[in-house]
Design a protein around this motif. Structure first.
Motif, short mmCIF file in Angstrom:
data_model
loop_
_atom_site.label_atom_id
_atom_site.label_comp_id
_atom_site.label_asym_id
_atom_site.label_seq_id
_atom_site.Cartn_x
_atom_site.Cartn_y
_atom_site.Cartn_z
N GLY A 193 0.80 -1.22 0.00
CA GLY A 193 0.00 0.00 0.00
C GLY A 193 0.82 1.26 0.00
O GLY A 193 0.30 2.34 0.29
N ALA A 194 2.13 1.19 -0.30
CA ALA A 194 2.96 2.39 -0.28
C ALA A 194 2.46 3.40 -1.30
O ALA A 194 2.04 3.06 -2.39
N ASP A 195 2.49 4.68 -0.95
CA ASP A 195 2.04 5.73 -1.86
C ASP A 195 3.05 5.93 -2.96
O ASP A 195 4.26 5.87 -2.76
N GLN A 196 2.56 6.20 -4.15
CA GLN A 196 3.42 6.47 -5.30
C GLN A 196 3.41 7.96 -5.59
O GLN A 196 2.39 8.54 -5.94
N ASP A 197 4.59 8.62 -5.39
CA ASP A 197 4.66 10.06 -5.53
C ASP A 197 5.01 10.50 -6.94
O ASP A 197 4.85 11.66 -7.30
N SER A 198 5.56 9.58 -7.73
CA SER A 198 5.99 10.00 -9.06
C SER A 198 4.80 10.22 -9.96
O SER A 198 3.75 9.62 -9.79
N GLU A 199 4.97 11.11 -10.95
CA GLU A 199 3.91 11.40 -11.90
C GLU A 199 3.62 10.17 -12.74
O GLU A 199 4.54 9.56 -13.27
N PRO A 200 2.35 9.71 -12.85
CA PRO A 200 2.04 8.56 -13.68
C PRO A 200 2.47 8.80 -15.13
O PRO A 200 2.23 9.87 -15.67
N LYS A 201 3.10 7.77 -15.72
CA LYS A 201 3.58 7.91 -17.09
C LYS A 201 3.20 6.68 -17.90
O LYS A 201 3.25 5.57 -17.40
N ALA A 202 2.84 6.90 -19.12
CA ALA A 202 2.60 5.77 -20.03
C ALA A 202 3.94 5.25 -20.50
O ALA A 202 4.75 5.99 -21.01
N ARG A 203 4.17 3.93 -20.37
CA ARG A 203 5.42 3.33 -20.84
C ARG A 203 5.32 2.99 -22.32
O ARG A 203 6.31 2.90 -23.00
N ASP A 204 4.14 2.67 -22.76
CA ASP A 204 3.91 2.47 -24.18
C ASP A 204 2.44 2.70 -24.40
O ASP A 204 1.75 3.18 -23.52
N ASN A 205 1.94 2.35 -25.59
CA ASN A 205 0.54 2.66 -25.87
C ASN A 205 -0.42 1.69 -25.20
O ASN A 205 -1.60 1.71 -25.47
N ARG A 206 0.09 0.82 -24.30
CA ARG A 206 -0.78 -0.10 -23.60
C ARG A 206 -0.73 0.09 -22.08
O ARG A 206 -1.64 -0.33 -21.40
N VAL A 207 0.33 0.67 -21.54
CA VAL A 207 0.54 0.67 -20.10
C VAL A 207 0.34 2.07 -19.53
O VAL A 207 0.91 3.03 -20.01
N VAL A 208 -0.48 2.19 -18.50
CA VAL A 208 -0.71 3.48 -17.87
C VAL A 208 -1.06 3.26 -16.41
O VAL A 208 -1.64 2.23 -16.04
N ASP A 209 -0.69 4.20 -15.58
CA ASP A 209 -0.98 4.12 -14.15
C ASP A 209 -2.29 4.85 -13.88
O ASP A 209 -2.44 6.03 -14.16
N PHE A 210 -3.27 4.16 -13.31
CA PHE A 210 -4.56 4.76 -13.00
C PHE A 210 -4.49 5.66 -11.76
O PHE A 210 -5.35 6.53 -11.59
N HIS A 211 -3.51 5.43 -10.89
CA HIS A 211 -3.46 6.15 -9.63
C HIS A 211 -3.28 7.66 -9.87
O HIS A 211 -2.46 8.07 -10.69
N GLY A 212 -4.08 8.46 -9.17
CA GLY A 212 -4.02 9.90 -9.29
C GLY A 212 -4.89 10.45 -10.40
O GLY A 212 -4.95 11.66 -10.59
N LYS A 213 -5.57 9.60 -11.15
CA LYS A 213 -6.44 10.05 -12.23
C LYS A 213 -7.90 10.00 -11.79
O LYS A 213 -8.26 9.26 -10.88
N THR A 214 -8.72 10.80 -12.43
CA THR A 214 -10.13 10.96 -12.04
C THR A 214 -11.05 10.55 -13.18
O THR A 214 -10.86 10.96 -14.32
N ALA A 215 -12.04 9.73 -12.83
CA ALA A 215 -13.05 9.30 -13.80
C ALA A 215 -14.39 9.93 -13.43
O ALA A 215 -14.79 9.94 -12.27
N LEU A 216 -15.08 10.46 -14.42
CA LEU A 216 -16.43 11.00 -14.25
C LEU A 216 -17.41 9.97 -14.80
O LEU A 216 -17.38 9.65 -16.00
N ILE A 217 -18.28 9.45 -13.94
CA ILE A 217 -19.29 8.47 -14.34
C ILE A 217 -20.62 9.20 -14.48
O ILE A 217 -21.15 9.76 -13.51
N VAL A 218 -21.17 9.20 -15.69
CA VAL A 218 -22.41 9.94 -15.98
C VAL A 218 -23.51 8.94 -16.32
O VAL A 218 -23.45 8.27 -17.36
N ASP A 219 -24.50 8.85 -15.46
CA ASP A 219 -25.62 7.92 -15.67
C ASP A 219 -26.79 8.37 -14.81
O ASP A 219 -26.58 8.74 -13.64
N ASP A 220 -27.98 8.36 -15.36
CA ASP A 220 -29.14 8.80 -14.57
C ASP A 220 -29.59 7.73 -13.59
O ASP A 220 -30.40 8.02 -12.69
N ASN A 221 -29.06 6.51 -13.71
CA ASN A 221 -29.42 5.42 -12.80
C ASN A 221 -28.35 5.28 -11.72
O ASN A 221 -27.19 5.01 -12.00
N ARG A 222 -28.76 5.46 -10.47
CA ARG A 222 -27.81 5.43 -9.35
C ARG A 222 -27.13 4.07 -9.23
O ARG A 222 -25.93 3.98 -8.92
#
Length: 362
Positions: A193-222
């Motif tokens: 569970g150690a915190d990752q302080d480095s800026e998330p970076k894509a290593r190639d067109n397949r790999v990306v770090d989700f940590h620190g990113k925000t997703a907006l979920i839009v749906d009228d159904n709770r």
């Protein structure tokens, strides 16, 4: 649903349509979650369950968490299913990979269950095959789990092997290749569970770090928003919810959003209209990953939504594996367009595994 998902996965693998989507994720946390998930089942049967991760295994690794969980779930659930006394040990070790930024993980799942003879082992990884008819009669199952696990392991550069003797138990060994992020190679903490302080970076067109990113979920159904949240939060995404297109546009003006999960059928302002307004906002919104969520699953629906400007498409009911794969691909592609690609021990005691191997070979 499990049977249908297995058949669909098998069909996709054989058709060459199933992809491995590695992301930077907390491997040790995944193993801890596996232990927490299966401990109640072990306790219910009066079995012990131990999970040991060698100290040489970094916490943050680049792998496909959905496919990894599928493999480890098949192995651990089988071990508990076929064990009546004793218990199950899961031990993780690592060894150098083919390049400095890769490791090869080996996960040994040992049990004190019914075991198998050589004839049964020979059929074990075939589609729709189990050890024998009594296995199906006494324990259930379809004989697809191990076949899929081996195929997935091979797609991840590894394999699955087994050592077993009737009445003494079995050891299944899952091996696969993982990437090692720069932070881990530089000696980042391997504490769970150690915190990752480095800026998330894509290593190639397949790999990306989700940590620190925000997703907006839009749906009228709770409930739909809740289901999507349960799937994406465990990979490290921060989640914001909107119940309408208008609310989503308001949040996009106030918050830094990295991707949008957008329901197609909403009252007042539906998904396509909301998407049109998002693109008209300009700036980062012009290339913001927007993924369509819809029950429309007919041939041609995905292409239709892509023509409207959607980044990708996920059908309802949402499949976790498909969703995480699509999120990873869309975020990686968005990041690769906006940022340059970066350039490129001691062991935990596994005496119980060793002694168990000795007992099997005796």
């Amino acid at each position: 649903m499990t049977l249908l998902n297995d058949i669909l996965d098998l069909s996709k693998i054989e058709a060459g349509k199933l992809d491995i989507a590695p992301i930077a994720d907390d491997f040790r946390h995944r193993m801890k979650r596996t232990e927490s998930f299966y401990r109640p089942k072990a306790d219910e049967k009066g079995l012990f369950l131990r999970v040991i991760v060698d100290k040489s295994v970094p916490s943050i690794l680049e792998f496909d968490p959905v496919r990894f969980r599928q493999c480890i779930d098949n192995l651990v659930s089988n071990a508990l299913k076929f064990t009546a006394e004793g218990g199950v040990i899961v031990a993780v070790t690592s060894e150098p990979g083919e390049t400095p930024d890769h490791l090869r993980l080996r996960i040994h799942v040992s049990d004190t269950g019914i075991g198998m003879d050589e004839a049964q082992i020979a059929l074990l990884f075939e589609n729709f095959q189990q050890a024998d008819r009594s296995t199906t009669r006494n324990f259930g199952g379809t004989g697809l789990g191990l076949a899929i696990t081996r195929k997935l392991a091979q797609m991840m550069g590894g394999d699955v092997s087994v050592v077993s003797k009737p009445g003494k138990g079995s050891i299944f060994t899952l091996s696969f290749n993982v990437g090692v992020p720069e932070a881990a190679k530089a000696g980042a903490s391997a504490e769970l569970g150690a915190d990752q302080d480095s800026e998330p970076k894509a290593r190639d067109n397949r790999v990306v770090d989700f940590h620190g990113k925000t997703a907006l979920i839009v749906d009228d159904n709770r409930i739909n928003r809740r289901v999507a949240r349960l799937f994406v939060e465990p990979v490290g995404l921060r989640v914001i919810e909107a119940s309408s297109g208008a609310q989503a546009l308001d949040l996009l003006e106030k918050e830094r959003i990295d991707l949008v999960l957008l329901d197609i059928h909403m009252p007042q302002m539906d998904g396509p209209e909301t998407l049109k307004h998002i693109r008209q906002m300009g700036g980062a919104c012009e290339t913001l990953p927007v993924i369509a969520l819809t029950a429309d699953a007919m041939a041609g629906d995905r292409e239709r939504y892509l023509r409207l400007g959607m980044s990708d498409y996920v059908s309802k009911p949402i499949d976790e594996r498909q969703l995480i794969t699509v999120l990873s691909r869309c975020l990686a592609e968005a990041h690769s367009e906006s940022a340059p690609h970066p350039t490129g021990e001691e062991s935990e005691a596994l005496g119980e595994i060793d002694s168990f191997l000795q007992r099997l070979s005796a």
